[in-house]
Motif scaffolding. Sequence first.
Motif, mmCIF file in Angstrom:
data_model
loop_
_atom_site.group_PDB
_atom_site.id
_atom_site.type_symbol
_atom_site.label_atom_id
_atom_site.label_comp_id
_atom_site.label_asym_id
_atom_site.label_seq_id
_atom_site.Cartn_x
_atom_site.Cartn_y
_atom_site.Cartn_z
ATOM 1 N N ALA A 165 0.708 -1.193 -0.065
ATOM 2 C CA ALA A 165 -0.042 0.008 -0.007
ATOM 3 C C ALA A 165 0.809 1.156 -0.103
ATOM 4 C CB ALA A 165 -0.965 0.088 1.285
ATOM 5 N N GLN A 166 1.897 1.190 0.759
ATOM 6 C CA GLN A 166 2.862 2.553 0.907
ATOM 7 C C GLN A 166 3.593 2.670 -0.620
ATOM 8 O OE1 GLN A 166 5.078 3.208 4.315
ATOM 9 N NE2 GLN A 166 4.025 1.612 5.360
ATOM 10 N N HIS A 167 3.927 1.516 -1.303
ATOM 11 C CA HIS A 167 4.602 1.496 -2.525
ATOM 12 C C HIS A 167 3.698 1.933 -3.593
ATOM 13 C CE1 HIS A 167 7.362 0.542 -5.654
ATOM 14 N NE2 HIS A 167 6.651 -0.238 -6.152
ATOM 15 N N ASN A 168 2.544 1.326 -3.752
ATOM 16 C CA ASN A 168 1.543 1.248 -4.903
ATOM 17 C C ASN A 168 0.134 1.184 -4.232
ATOM 18 O OD1 ASN A 168 -0.117 1.136 -7.109
ATOM 19 N ND2 ASN A 168 1.546 0.615 -8.513
ATOM 20 N N PHE A 169 -0.548 1.974 -3.674
ATOM 21 C CA PHE A 169 -1.837 1.939 -3.073
ATOM 22 C C PHE A 169 -2.894 1.167 -3.914
ATOM 23 C CE2 PHE A 169 -5.723 4.154 -1.215
ATOM 24 C CZ PHE A 169 -5.781 3.059 -0.349
ATOM 25 N N THR A 170 -2.791 1.587 -5.286
ATOM 26 C CA THR A 170 -3.809 1.038 -6.212
ATOM 27 C C THR A 170 -3.719 -0.571 -6.402
ATOM 28 O OG1 THR A 170 -4.121 3.185 -7.292
ATOM 29 C CG2 THR A 170 -4.961 1.306 -8.342
ATOM 30 N N SER A 171 -2.342 -0.838 -6.549
ATOM 31 C CA SER A 171 -2.201 -2.146 -6.482
ATOM 32 C C SER A 171 -2.336 -3.187 -5.151
ATOM 33 C CB SER A 171 -0.577 -2.394 -6.740
ATOM 34 O OG SER A 171 -0.286 -3.836 -6.691
ATOM 35 N N ALA A 172 -2.268 -2.235 -4.209
ATOM 36 C CA ALA A 172 -2.775 -3.076 -2.903
ATOM 37 C C ALA A 172 -4.224 -3.214 -2.947
ATOM 38 C CB ALA A 172 -2.160 -2.140 -1.877
ATOM 39 N N VAL A 173 -4.720 -2.270 -3.233
ATOM 40 C CA VAL A 173 -6.304 -2.337 -3.228
ATOM 41 C C VAL A 173 -6.705 -3.550 -4.164
ATOM 42 C CG1 VAL A 173 -8.413 -1.193 -4.028
ATOM 43 C CG2 VAL A 173 -6.842 0.055 -2.888
#
Length: 385
Positions: free
Chosen positions: A103-111
């Motif tokens: 989430a801290q690196h790529n929030f959209t990817s984490a979602v």
Amino acid sequence: MPIVFVHGVNNRDGAGYRENEAARNGFLREIVAPTLELDPDKLKLLSPYWGQFGVEFAWNMAVLPNPGDKFETFGADADGEARGRVTGLLAESRSDGNILAEAQHNFTSAVDLLYASAMAGATSEEGARDLARSYLLAVEYAQKNPNPAWVATATESNFADQLNFEADASTVETFGAGGILDSLKEGLSRLLNAAPDATAAQAAKLLRKKLNATVTRFAGDAFVYLSRRGTKESPGVIVTTVLEALQQASASRSADDDKLVVIAHSFGGEIVYDILTYFDPTLTVDCLITVGSQVGLFEEMKLYVVSQANLPPNPPLGQLKRPDSIKRWLNVLDTNDILSYLIEPIFDGVNDFHYDTGYSSLSAHGGYFMRPSFYKRLALRLSQG
């Protein structure tokens, strides 16, 4: 606009197959249909199942190395099966399952990763539709807020709660008990529990066994189809099963809704191509989407009924004409999917598109329909037609 989904090889009926179908249908209704200005409840979806006519092994694959070893299992309970799927996917994924770091690196990817894990536990089309509506809110929030301040202090115990609150996902009406938040928490739990198993040596051993068994059944189903597909006058059972669904979908079109879309995964593409070029070329498909397919490869090997060794006359420079029965053809592949191939070099009038499933090796082959973002991409491409 009827949509026909044709599965590929190595599919057998069971809880996992039916849950995948329910999840896929739910996301097609809630993400693809509205983009095309269609009523999700009225979207006609057909998924002809032909796996029961695939290969059978007289010795139950006793020829595989170490035949006495048993695959690990997470139990017969529904959530156990979901955890097993997430473990297998993470073991081949380029993500380590650490949702907070992701989430801290790529929030959209984490979602997307969180909803993919939640999606693995969907047991009904209604539940999948709830998740799809929630996902649209969450990904819209993530795109507008790529670095929300709360992520830096989020913990494993409150990440799902915070995302649900910030994205206003709790406003989604649900059909079942528990609601969206419980589904997200369950998805998060699967990620957290699966990550250690996915990096273990035993998981790697399990994946090698699954790869061996999958490739074996893939080849077996393909051989069975090619040897038993039949003729136009007497088509085989696999052809008949898919053909009847295509004809039913075609007949259901109306003046106000006259489009037919076919999504063919893996070897399903070869079956559909055989049907549209030989078994019933009078069928018209407005858009064929082949995903993780080998259609181009099989034409290179000249394995279709209509294949001609002298066409085109000057390969690799020349191309074959796209069949008249296919008005538009999109081919989707992940370069990490070892079973997917390009089509543009072989056929004129076809567009190849890359989609990053987030998985590597064989897991990418089934990963397309596990990712909520795939359905958003699919809806966008269809709307551009």
